[in-house]
Design a protein around this motif. Sequence first.
Motif, mmCIF file in Angstrom:
data_model
loop_
_atom_site.group_PDB
_atom_site.id
_atom_site.type_symbol
_atom_site.label_atom_id
_atom_site.label_comp_id
_atom_site.label_asym_id
_atom_site.label_seq_id
_atom_site.Cartn_x
_atom_site.Cartn_y
_atom_site.Cartn_z
ATOM 1 N N UNK A 44 0.846 -1.185 0.000
ATOM 2 C CA UNK A 44 0.000 0.000 0.000
ATOM 3 C C UNK A 44 0.877 1.228 0.000
ATOM 4 N N UNK A 45 0.439 2.248 -0.732
ATOM 5 C CA UNK A 45 1.151 3.521 -0.819
ATOM 6 C C UNK A 45 0.292 4.572 -0.126
ATOM 7 N N UNK A 46 0.928 5.377 0.716
ATOM 8 C CA UNK A 46 0.215 6.368 1.511
ATOM 9 C C UNK A 46 0.910 7.717 1.379
ATOM 10 N N UNK A 47 0.109 8.782 1.262
ATOM 11 C CA UNK A 47 0.668 10.137 1.129
ATOM 12 C C UNK A 47 0.040 11.008 2.199
ATOM 13 N N UNK A 48 0.901 11.605 3.025
ATOM 14 C CA UNK A 48 0.437 12.530 4.061
ATOM 15 C C UNK A 48 0.027 13.831 3.385
ATOM 16 N N UNK A 49 -1.248 14.175 3.492
ATOM 17 C CA UNK A 49 -1.773 15.388 2.865
ATOM 18 C C UNK A 49 -2.188 16.422 3.903
ATOM 19 N N UNK A 50 -1.568 16.381 5.066
ATOM 20 C CA UNK A 50 -1.862 17.383 6.093
ATOM 21 C C UNK A 50 -2.861 16.875 7.112
ATOM 22 N N UNK A 51 -4.151 17.109 6.857
ATOM 23 C CA UNK A 51 -5.191 16.698 7.802
ATOM 24 C C UNK A 51 -5.548 15.227 7.694
ATOM 25 N N UNK A 52 -5.094 14.598 6.627
ATOM 26 C CA UNK A 52 -5.401 13.187 6.404
ATOM 27 C C UNK A 52 -4.283 12.545 5.593
ATOM 28 N N UNK A 53 -4.394 11.239 5.466
ATOM 29 C CA UNK A 53 -3.454 10.450 4.675
ATOM 30 C C UNK A 53 -4.266 9.789 3.574
ATOM 31 N N UNK A 54 -3.760 9.836 2.346
ATOM 32 C CA UNK A 54 -4.471 9.233 1.222
ATOM 33 C C UNK A 54 -3.780 7.936 0.802
ATOM 34 N N UNK A 55 -4.582 6.905 0.571
ATOM 35 C CA UNK A 55 -4.096 5.610 0.103
ATOM 36 C C UNK A 55 -4.101 5.582 -1.420
ATOM 37 N N UNK A 56 -3.067 4.949 -1.990
ATOM 38 C CA UNK A 56 -2.977 4.714 -3.431
ATOM 39 C C UNK A 56 -2.660 3.244 -3.655
ATOM 40 N N UNK A 57 -3.271 2.674 -4.675
ATOM 41 C CA UNK A 57 -2.937 1.304 -5.051
ATOM 42 C C UNK A 57 -1.526 1.261 -5.608
ATOM 43 N N UNK A 58 -0.791 0.206 -5.331
ATOM 44 C CA UNK A 58 0.539 0.063 -5.935
ATOM 45 C C UNK A 58 0.402 -0.258 -7.418
ATOM 46 N N UNK A 59 1.379 0.158 -8.191
ATOM 47 C CA UNK A 59 1.389 -0.154 -9.617
ATOM 48 C C UNK A 59 2.091 -1.492 -9.849
ATOM 49 N N UNK A 60 1.897 -2.046 -11.024
ATOM 50 C CA UNK A 60 2.616 -3.273 -11.389
ATOM 51 C C UNK A 60 4.124 -3.023 -11.384
ATOM 52 N N UNK A 61 4.534 -1.832 -11.839
ATOM 53 C CA UNK A 61 5.965 -1.499 -11.853
ATOM 54 C C UNK A 61 6.526 -1.473 -10.429
ATOM 55 N N UNK A 62 5.768 -0.951 -9.472
ATOM 56 C CA UNK A 62 6.230 -0.921 -8.082
ATOM 57 C C UNK A 62 6.367 -2.341 -7.539
ATOM 58 N N UNK A 63 5.383 -3.177 -7.806
ATOM 59 C CA UNK A 63 5.448 -4.570 -7.343
ATOM 60 C C UNK A 63 6.683 -5.250 -7.922
ATOM 61 N N UNK A 64 6.927 -5.040 -9.211
ATOM 62 C CA UNK A 64 8.096 -5.648 -9.851
ATOM 63 C C UNK A 64 9.399 -5.173 -9.206
#
Length: 136
Positions: A44-64
């Motif tokens: 899982x990829x997470x980005x701190x955006x200040x008041x909250x954290x947003x989740x992003x799905x990993x890409x196939x390239x990241x998994x590789x």
Amino acid sequence: MAEKFEKLGPIFEHIGHELGRIVGGDPDKTYLYAELQEGVVGAGVFKDEGNHVRYFDPSRALIDLLVEAWETEEPSKRWEVIEYEVLGTKFNAVFKFPDELNPDDYEDERRDVALHARYGDKPVIYPPIPYPTRPL
């Protein structure tokens, strides 16, 4: 040993670039939690955006890239968890090995503990779950 670092350094740099691509630009304050075992990757990829954290799905390239980094280790010395964060233009990677993990815990439980340790009670925003559509 130096040969391993020569190979891992560029892989970790590519991971940082891929995280930036996933989050849509600047990877600063991006955190990756991933667990790897033979034939299985959870990430899982997470980005701190200040008041909250947003989740992003990993890409196939990241998994590789994660698999490539994991496979550089000798099988008896492979980590099971990587926590990779980008702060500014630098990254830090922390590894946990199988003997450091409770085998009765599931990956999502360990990830939740790691997220709470990192972000406290800051809410994590996940995308809505898509509902399958049925043909008429």
